[in-house]
Design a protein around this motif. Structure first.
Motif, PDB file in Angstrom:
ATOM      1  N   LYS A   1       0.829  -1.198   0.000  1.00  5.43           N
ATOM      2  CA  LYS A   1       0.000   0.000   0.000  1.00  5.43           C
ATOM      3  C   LYS A   1       0.865   1.250   0.000  1.00  5.43           C
ATOM      4  O   LYS A   1       0.703   2.127  -0.820  1.00  5.43           O
ATOM      5  N   ASN A   2       1.741   1.356   0.955  1.00  3.09           N
ATOM      6  CA  ASN A   2       2.587   2.525   1.115  1.00  3.09           C
ATOM      7  C   ASN A   2       4.028   2.039   1.153  1.00  3.09           C
ATOM      8  O   ASN A   2       4.352   1.155   1.925  1.00  3.09           O
ATOM      9  N   GLN A   3       4.867   2.622   0.322  1.00  2.00           N
ATOM     10  CA  GLN A   3       6.239   2.138   0.249  1.00  2.00           C
ATOM     11  C   GLN A   3       7.249   3.165   0.732  1.00  2.00           C
ATOM     12  O   GLN A   3       8.417   3.106   0.367  1.00  2.00           O
ATOM     13  N   THR A   4       6.829   4.085   1.584  1.00  2.00           N
ATOM     14  CA  THR A   4       7.744   5.131   2.012  1.00  2.00           C
ATOM     15  C   THR A   4       8.090   5.069   3.495  1.00  2.00           C
ATOM     16  O   THR A   4       8.720   5.981   4.006  1.00  2.00           O
ATOM     17  N   PHE A   5       7.688   4.039   4.200  1.00  2.00           N
ATOM     18  CA  PHE A   5       8.029   3.946   5.617  1.00  2.00           C
ATOM     19  C   PHE A   5       9.513   3.680   5.793  1.00  2.00           C
ATOM     20  O   PHE A   5      10.093   2.850   5.109  1.00  2.00           O
ATOM     21  N   GLU A   6      10.097   4.379   6.743  1.00  2.00           N
ATOM     22  CA  GLU A   6      11.517   4.189   6.983  1.00  2.00           C
ATOM     23  C   GLU A   6      11.793   2.923   7.779  1.00  2.00           C
ATOM     24  O   GLU A   6      10.936   2.408   8.485  1.00  2.00           O
ATOM     25  N   THR A   7      13.015   2.461   7.652  1.00  2.00           N
ATOM     26  CA  THR A   7      13.463   1.290   8.401  1.00  2.00           C
ATOM     27  C   THR A   7      13.349   1.570   9.892  1.00  2.00           C
ATOM     28  O   THR A   7      13.777   2.630  10.349  1.00  2.00           O
ATOM     29  N   PRO A   8      12.789   0.635  10.660  1.00  2.00           N
ATOM     30  CA  PRO A   8      12.762   0.824  12.118  1.00  2.00           C
ATOM     31  C   PRO A   8      14.187   1.002  12.655  1.00  2.00           C
ATOM     32  O   PRO A   8      15.112   0.265  12.266  1.00  2.00           O
TER      33      PRO A   8
ATOM     34  N   ASP B   1      23.015   5.074   1.932  1.00  2.00           N
ATOM     35  CA  ASP B   1      21.672   4.495   1.862  1.00  2.00           C
ATOM     36  C   ASP B   1      21.268   4.607   0.395  1.00  2.00           C
ATOM     37  O   ASP B   1      21.123   5.709  -0.123  1.00  2.00           O
ATOM     38  N   VAL B   2      21.105   3.465  -0.271  1.00  2.00           N
ATOM     39  CA  VAL B   2      20.884   3.499  -1.723  1.00  2.00           C
ATOM     40  C   VAL B   2      19.417   3.530  -2.119  1.00  2.00           C
ATOM     41  O   VAL B   2      19.102   3.553  -3.310  1.00  2.00           O
ATOM     42  N   CYS B   3      18.535   3.542  -1.154  1.00  2.00           N
ATOM     43  CA  CYS B   3      17.106   3.505  -1.464  1.00  2.00           C
ATOM     44  C   CYS B   3      16.359   4.330  -0.421  1.00  2.00           C
ATOM     45  O   CYS B   3      15.726   3.774   0.478  1.00  2.00           O
ATOM     46  N   ALA B   4      16.467   5.630  -0.530  1.00  6.14           N
ATOM     47  CA  ALA B   4      15.959   6.495   0.534  1.00  6.14           C
ATOM     48  C   ALA B   4      15.288   7.737  -0.030  1.00  6.14           C
ATOM     49  O   ALA B   4      15.232   7.955  -1.238  1.00  6.14           O
TER      50      ALA B   4
ATOM     51  N   CYS C   1      21.485   7.325   6.260  1.00  5.89           N
ATOM     52  CA  CYS C   1      22.876   7.747   6.091  1.00  5.89           C
ATOM     53  C   CYS C   1      22.911   9.163   5.523  1.00  5.89           C
ATOM     54  O   CYS C   1      22.010   9.551   4.772  1.00  5.89           O
ATOM     55  N   ALA C   2      23.959   9.891   5.854  1.00  5.70           N
ATOM     56  CA  ALA C   2      24.096  11.250   5.321  1.00  5.70           C
ATOM     57  C   ALA C   2      24.220  11.224   3.797  1.00  5.70           C
ATOM     58  O   ALA C   2      23.714  12.098   3.104  1.00  5.70           O
ATOM     59  N   ASP C   3      24.897  10.216   3.263  1.00  5.48           N
ATOM     60  CA  ASP C   3      25.044  10.048   1.823  1.00  5.48           C
ATOM     61  C   ASP C   3      23.986   9.051   1.368  1.00  5.48           C
ATOM     62  O   ASP C   3      23.921   7.928   1.884  1.00  5.48           O
ATOM     63  N   PHE C   4      23.143   9.451   0.427  1.00  7.93           N
ATOM     64  CA  PHE C   4      22.064   8.557  -0.009  1.00  7.93           C
ATOM     65  C   PHE C   4      21.669   8.819  -1.448  1.00  7.93           C
ATOM     66  O   PHE C   4      21.906   9.885  -1.992  1.00  7.93           O
ATOM     67  N   TYR C   5      21.075   7.783  -2.039  1.00  7.64           N
ATOM     68  CA  TYR C   5      20.436   7.876  -3.344  1.00  7.64           C
ATOM     69  C   TYR C   5      18.940   7.712  -3.122  1.00  7.64           C
ATOM     70  O   TYR C   5      18.506   6.975  -2.254  1.00  7.64           O
ATOM     71  N   SER C   6      18.188   8.368  -3.986  1.00  2.28           N
ATOM     72  CA  SER C   6      16.735   8.236  -3.923  1.00  2.28           C
ATOM     73  C   SER C   6      16.218   7.855  -5.309  1.00  2.28           C
ATOM     74  O   SER C   6      16.954   7.900  -6.300  1.00  2.28           O
ATOM     75  N   GLU C   7      14.963   7.489  -5.350  1.00  4.51           N
ATOM     76  CA  GLU C   7      14.333   7.195  -6.627  1.00  4.51           C
ATOM     77  C   GLU C   7      14.359   8.438  -7.522  1.00  4.51           C
ATOM     78  O   GLU C   7      14.499   8.346  -8.728  1.00  4.51           O
ATOM     79  N   ASP C   8      14.257   9.606  -6.885  1.00  3.75           N
ATOM     80  CA  ASP C   8      14.254  10.863  -7.631  1.00  3.75           C
ATOM     81  C   ASP C   8      15.565  11.124  -8.361  1.00  3.75           C
ATOM     82  O   ASP C   8      15.583  11.797  -9.371  1.00  3.75           O
ATOM     83  N   ASN C   9      16.689  10.611  -7.812  1.00  5.49           N
ATOM     84  CA  ASN C   9      17.960  10.870  -8.497  1.00  5.49           C
ATOM     85  C   ASN C   9      18.522   9.596  -9.136  1.00  5.49           C
ATOM     86  O   ASN C   9      19.725   9.400  -9.195  1.00  5.49           O
ATOM     87  N   SER C  10      17.620   8.752  -9.634  1.00  4.27           N
ATOM     88  CA  SER C  10      17.961   7.580 -10.448  1.00  4.27           C
ATOM     89  C   SER C  10      18.937   6.630  -9.767  1.00  4.27           C
ATOM     90  O   SER C  10      19.952   6.242 -10.334  1.00  4.27           O
ATOM     91  N   CYS C  11      18.623   6.238  -8.556  1.00  4.52           N
ATOM     92  CA  CYS C  11      19.521   5.370  -7.788  1.00  4.52           C
ATOM     93  C   CYS C  11      19.823   4.054  -8.497  1.00  4.52           C
ATOM     94  O   CYS C  11      20.910   3.513  -8.335  1.00  4.52           O
TER      95      CYS C  11
ATOM     96  N   ASN D   1      16.847  -0.681   1.807  1.00  6.98           N
ATOM     97  CA  ASN D   1      15.495  -1.093   2.184  1.00  6.98           C
ATOM     98  C   ASN D   1      14.600  -0.630   1.029  1.00  6.98           C
ATOM     99  O   ASN D   1      14.091   0.479   1.032  1.00  6.98           O
ATOM    100  N   PRO D   2      14.428  -1.505   0.016  1.00  2.00           N
ATOM    101  CA  PRO D   2      13.721  -1.090  -1.200  1.00  2.00           C
ATOM    102  C   PRO D   2      12.210  -1.115  -1.030  1.00  2.00           C
ATOM    103  O   PRO D   2      11.699  -1.701  -0.074  1.00  2.00           O
TER     104      PRO D   2
END
Length: 146
Positions: free
Chosen positions: A12-19, A35-38, A45-55, A67-68
């Motif tokens: 349903k919702n795929q944006t919940f953060e890792t516990p 963090d490659v999926c954030a 992590c301070a350094d991360f990729y998101s779906e918005d920046n084509s991870c 955590n995809p």
């Protein structure tokens, strides 16, 4: 990043953060650098990729946390994690333990698998996720000279 309808295992919702407690367990061991999926809101992590920046199109390096989204596209993430490990990085994935799927047998079984006990709560959910979870760890292959 996932929330499931416990009756259908439909995302349903795929944006919940890792516990935090789950992340701490593995971060204390691996000391993640990316963090490659954030998203800005849920990165660990301070350094991360998101779906918005084509991870999925970027080169992953260092020690990566993943955590995809747990939806139908999860196999793309798993294959990218494995491929990235073969190119030199370590990737620790938080995944639903879908042991009956092709990607689990074809890709996940190439990594180290550590099953998670219990039902972790994601985000503000009232109850824990009613699906089995596992950490799947992909490491670079060590070459032995000799």
């Amino acid at each position: 990043m996932a929330n499931f309808d416990s009756n259908r295992f439909a995302s349903k919702n795929q944006t919940f953060e890792t516990p935090d407690h789950l992340f701490k367990l593995v971060n204390d061991i691996f000391h993640f650098t990316k963090d490659v999926c954030a998203s800005v809101e849920n990165t660990k992590c301070a350094d991360f990729y998101s779906e918005d920046n084509s991870c999925l199109d970027k080169e992953w390096s260092g020690v990566c946390w993943m955590n995809p989204p747990f939806g139908q596209q999860i196999q793309k993430w798993v294959r990218k994690a494995y491929q990235s490990s073969q190119e030199g990085c370590t990737v620790v994935c938080l995944l639903p333990a879908r042991t009956n799927t092709g990607y689990w047998h074809d890709v996940c079984m190439k990594g180290e698998i550590r099953f998670i006990r219990g039902y972790p709560k994601f985000g503000n959910s009232k109850q824990g996720l009613k699906a089995p979870l596992a950490f799947v760890i992909f490491r670079p292959e060590r070459k032995i000279n000799g």
